[in-house]
Design an enzyme around this catalytic site. Structure first.
Site, PDB file in Angstrom:
ATOM      1  N   ASP A   1      42.230  35.326  37.420  1.00 23.33           N
ATOM      2  CA  ASP A   1      42.885  35.859  36.302  1.00 23.33           C
ATOM      3  C   ASP A   1      42.042  35.558  35.096  1.00 23.33           C
ATOM      4  OD1 ASP A   1      44.862  36.462  34.250  1.00 23.33           O
ATOM      5  OD2 ASP A   1      46.383  36.658  35.915  1.00 23.33           O
TER       6      ASP A   1
ATOM      7  N   ASP B   1      41.721  40.609  36.899  1.00 20.62           N
ATOM      8  CA  ASP B   1      42.926  41.738  36.426  1.00 20.62           C
ATOM      9  C   ASP B   1      42.323  41.991  34.855  1.00 20.62           C
ATOM     10  OD1 ASP B   1      43.264  38.936  35.307  1.00 20.62           O
ATOM     11  OD2 ASP B   1      45.335  39.325  35.264  1.00 20.62           O
ATOM     12  N   HIS B   2      41.391  41.170  33.951  1.00 17.45           N
ATOM     13  CA  HIS B   2      41.144  41.775  32.903  1.00 17.45           C
ATOM     14  C   HIS B   2      40.027  40.309  32.564  1.00 17.45           C
ATOM     15  CE1 HIS B   2      43.595  38.324  31.720  1.00 17.45           C
ATOM     16  NE2 HIS B   2      44.642  39.171  32.258  1.00 17.45           N
TER      17      HIS B   2
ATOM     18  N   ARG C   1      56.944  43.653  27.011  1.00 18.30           N
ATOM     19  CA  ARG C   1      56.309  43.207  28.306  1.00 18.30           C
ATOM     20  C   ARG C   1      57.528  42.401  28.865  1.00 18.30           C
ATOM     21  NH1 ARG C   1      50.687  40.528  29.894  1.00 18.30           N
ATOM     22  NH2 ARG C   1      51.807  38.676  30.979  1.00 18.30           N
TER      23      ARG C   1
ATOM     24  N   SER D   1      47.679  40.866  32.061  1.00 24.47           N
ATOM     25  CA  SER D   1      48.025  40.657  33.620  1.00 24.47           C
ATOM     26  C   SER D   1      49.118  41.636  33.986  1.00 24.47           C
ATOM     27  CB  SER D   1      48.559  39.403  33.538  1.00 24.47           C
ATOM     28  OG  SER D   1      47.754  38.468  33.465  1.00 24.47           O
TER      29      SER D   1
ATOM     30  N   ASP E   1      47.236  36.228  22.103  1.00 24.65           N
ATOM     31  CA  ASP E   1      46.480  37.858  22.247  1.00 24.65           C
ATOM     32  C   ASP E   1      45.801  38.068  20.997  1.00 24.65           C
ATOM     33  OD1 ASP E   1      47.994  37.817  24.472  1.00 24.65           O
ATOM     34  OD2 ASP E   1      49.800  38.428  23.692  1.00 24.65           O
TER      35      ASP E   1
ATOM     36  N   HIS F   1      42.273  37.956  25.771  1.00 26.75           N
ATOM     37  CA  HIS F   1      41.825  38.729  26.783  1.00 26.75           C
ATOM     38  C   HIS F   1      40.670  39.207  25.767  1.00 26.75           C
ATOM     39  CE1 HIS F   1      45.812  38.829  29.145  1.00 26.75           C
ATOM     40  NE2 HIS F   1      45.156  37.765  28.903  1.00 26.75           N
TER      41      HIS F   1
ATOM     42  N   ASP G   1      41.979  32.451  32.797  1.00 29.11           N
ATOM     43  CA  ASP G   1      42.690  33.112  31.932  1.00 29.11           C
ATOM     44  C   ASP G   1      43.676  32.091  31.019  1.00 29.11           C
ATOM     45  OD1 ASP G   1      44.128  35.193  30.798  1.00 29.11           O
ATOM     46  OD2 ASP G   1      45.910  34.308  31.478  1.00 29.11           O
TER      47      ASP G   1
ATOM     48  N   HIS H   1      42.848  30.979  27.220  1.00 30.08           N
ATOM     49  CA  HIS H   1      43.890  31.088  26.092  1.00 30.08           C
ATOM     50  C   HIS H   1      43.904  29.832  25.224  1.00 30.08           C
ATOM     51  CE1 HIS H   1      45.531  35.069  26.842  1.00 30.08           C
ATOM     52  NE2 HIS H   1      46.018  34.582  28.287  1.00 30.08           N
TER      53      HIS H   1
ATOM     54  N   LYS I   1      51.653  32.127  37.179  1.00 28.92           N
ATOM     55  CA  LYS I   1      51.073  33.345  37.833  1.00 28.92           C
ATOM     56  C   LYS I   1      51.571  34.196  38.867  1.00 28.92           C
ATOM     57  CE  LYS I   1      47.845  33.609  34.343  1.00 28.92           C
ATOM     58  NZ  LYS I   1      47.636  34.876  33.383  1.00 28.92           N
TER      59      LYS I   1
END
Ligand SMILES: O=C(O)[C@H](O)COP(=O)(O)O
Ligand SMILES: [Mn+2]
Ligand SMILES: [Mn+2]
Length: 560
Positions: free
Chosen positions: A29, A472-473, A287, A82, A172, A502, A431, A435, A362
């Site tokens: 991730d 995933d990113h 989301r 994600s 984000d 991300h 991930d 963050h 996750k």
């Protein structure tokens, strides 16, 4: 079993690739590919396992797209995330995602014609309409421009009293950007007030401390939000939201993600916007994962996760329906993407035995999102999903290794047991620690993920299987905001701006292992493939041809 009646679930045999090889499928991730510099924590960390998959192996290592339209987002400026990443990986096709669907519904005005809006608008005359959600332009969970349009749209259609309950971001988007977003919102609300609508912010708090927990990791997060939003109670009281955010940010170590809860009070000290009987509530995140818990608290008569004190009789709608299986919430403004015939469902119909595992934060990514936003098993005789409890109540830079080792051990045991054909994991470290914006901790996180990869690769080696390692990113590979030339960008005070979000970077995919047939290599003829091409690839490696409407496989088999 199965979601739609007349689907032909039988997959054709692959003409060249055998069945019965154990596949270890690893999703790192937040693990993108970027220039090697000091802000690239993956580069800084020792990652011998991942390096060994890349170096000198051009036939079996490549980059794929993980952001923008390749994963169903509105534009190439949208970083991956994600939800859309795992949806694409599991579904093998590209679906217009929440952000895009909301844009379309707002643009066409259809959002105001559908059942969800009609339902909440019954409260416009006598009650208050409350909007709760993440206040930023991150585009991962929500977008401020959509909220602005909704506010206008509601006011034009008769809403007389509006209260907004904000959750500050900094995850984000850049930390500190909350102030600007609150300013934008405040001027929108002032505009509405000038038109006679009683509109203001009622409460707030930082997303990771207030409301936006996920997968039931820590209900106290949701309770803090409930107390402020519904009961009008919080440890901090302010006259307006701008003052609230500025003052709370000035506390030592404060940041947008973790601001404490606050309520806005009037001159007599009374909260201006608790939620009461007869009100309408809209949660404006599109989301699902971080809205499901609040949706349960707002909607479910039977609820025992915390003491709600009051359970007001409200008309509640989500921006989208957050869980199609649970039909939660039952009212929503925009229909979510209908992701059907995922690779997991096909493989279950074709006898493939699957094991999936991650830790709580996750777990839903590698099960719920992977399976097209669907909870539970397709065939419980063939599948086993294991959740390892995450640490709660901490920021992950305090424990950057997280549960990587435990996840790898479970995967190793599942591989060695011989009971599974596909063993799928998500390793969250890059991930979740990325963050936090803590570079040193993120380096430790990346190393821990790499150690976990090694353990899984070793197990695959032992059973003669195949590995597929991807992500995933991006996140940990670039931890600083950059200018157009790619140089670290400084803020007004000349300080580096650490990137907690991300990125727009591509992600690696590597295949290999003793079970990989000779002559299998990545095709060179695909025009910028992305995450959605992985599902067909994995189906091939299980010995099947993917359905015709799946994005093409990344591999070909050449004669050796
Ligand atoms: O919800 C989060 O933690 C971030 O907004 C996005 O991260 P994820 O898409 O990797 O979950
Ligand atoms: Mn992710
Ligand atoms: Mn993330």
């Amino acid at each position: 079993m199965g979601s739609s009646g007349d689907v032909n679930w039988k997959l054709e045999d692959h003409p060249k690739l055998p069945k019965g090889k154990t596949i270890g499928l690893i999703v790192l991730d937040g693990w993108g590919e970027s220039e090697p510099d000091q802000y690239n924590c993956i580069h800084k960390a020792p990652t011998p396992a991942m390096d060994s998959l890349k170096n000198g192996r051009p036939d079996t290592w490549r980059l794929i797209k993980a952001h923008g339209t390749a994963v169903g987002l509105p534009s190439e400026d949208d970083m991956g995330n994600s939800e859309v990443g795992h949806n694409a990986l599991g579904a093998g096709r590209i679906y217009a995602q929440g952000a895009k669907l909301v844009d379309l519904a707002l643009e066409s005005g259809k959002i105001y014609e559908d059942e969800g809006f009609k339902y909440i608008s019954e409260s416009f005359e006598k009650g208050t309409v409350h909007l709760i959600g993440l206040l930023s332009d991150g585009g991962v969970h929500s977008r401020l421009d959509q909220v602005q349009l909704l506010l206008k749209g509601f006011a034009e259609r008769g809403a007389k009293r509006i209260r907004v309950h904000i959750l500050t971001d900094g995850r984000d988007v850049l930390d500190g950007s909350s102030v600007g977003f609150v300013e934008t919102l405040e001027s929108e609300l002032a505009e509405l007030r000038s038109k006679g609508v009683d509109a203001q912010v009622a409460s707030g708090g930082g997303r990771m401390y207030v409301t936006m927990d996920r997968y039931e990791n820590d209900w106290t997060v949701v309770k803090r939000g409930w107390d402020a939003q519904v009961l009008g109670e919080a440890p901090h009281k302010f006259k307006n939201a701008l003052e609230a955010v500025k003052k709370l940010r000035a506390e030592p170590k404060a940041n947008d993600q973790y601001l404490p809860p606050f309520v806005i009070v009037d001159d007599s000290g009374k909260a201006v916007g608790p939620i009461v009987d007869g009100d309408a509530v809209v949660t404006f995140n599109f989301r699902a994962d971080r809205m499901v818990m609040l949706a349960k608290a707002l909607e479910n008569e039977d609820f025992d996760k915390f003491d709600r004190v009051r359970f007001p009789k409200i008309r509640y709608a989500g921006m989208l329906q957050y869980d199609g299986e649970l039909k939660l919430p039952s009212h929503y403004l925009v229909s979510p993407p209908l992701i059907d015939r995922t690779s997991g469902e096909y493989l279950a119909h074709n006898g493939v035995r699957t094991f999936a595992c991650s830790e709580t934060v996750k777990f839903g990514h590698v099960t719920f999102f992977w399976n097209g936003n669907r909870s539970g098993y397709f065939n419980e005789k063939l599948e086993k999903y294991v959740e390892i409890p995450s640490d709660s109540g901490i920021s992950f830079n305090e424990q950057p290794k997280m549960k990587a080792l435990e996840i790898a051990e479970k995967a190793r045991d599942a591989i060695l047991s011989g009971n599974f054909d596909q063993v799928r994991v998500n390793l969250p470290n890059g991930d979740m620690v990325g963050h936090t914006g803590d570079l040193d901790a993120t380096v430790v996180a990346c190393e821990a993920a790499d150690v976990a990869v090694r353990m899984i690769l070793d197990a695959i080696e032992k059973v003669g299987g195949i590995y597929v390692v991807t992500a995933d990113h991006g996140n940990a590979e670039d931890m600083v905001k950059r200018d157009k030339a790619g140089k670290p960008a400084l803020d007004k005070e000349g300080k580096l701006q650490i990137l907690t979000s991300h990125t727009l970077k591509p992600v690696p995919i590597a295949i290999g292992g003793p079970g990989l047939s000779a002559g299998v290599r990545f095709r060179l003829d695909l025009d910028t493939p992305g995450l959605a091409n992985v599902a067909a690839t994995v189906m091939n490696l299980h010995g099947f041809v993917a359905p015709g409407d799946y994005e093409p496989s990344l591999i070909e088999v050449v004669d050796k």
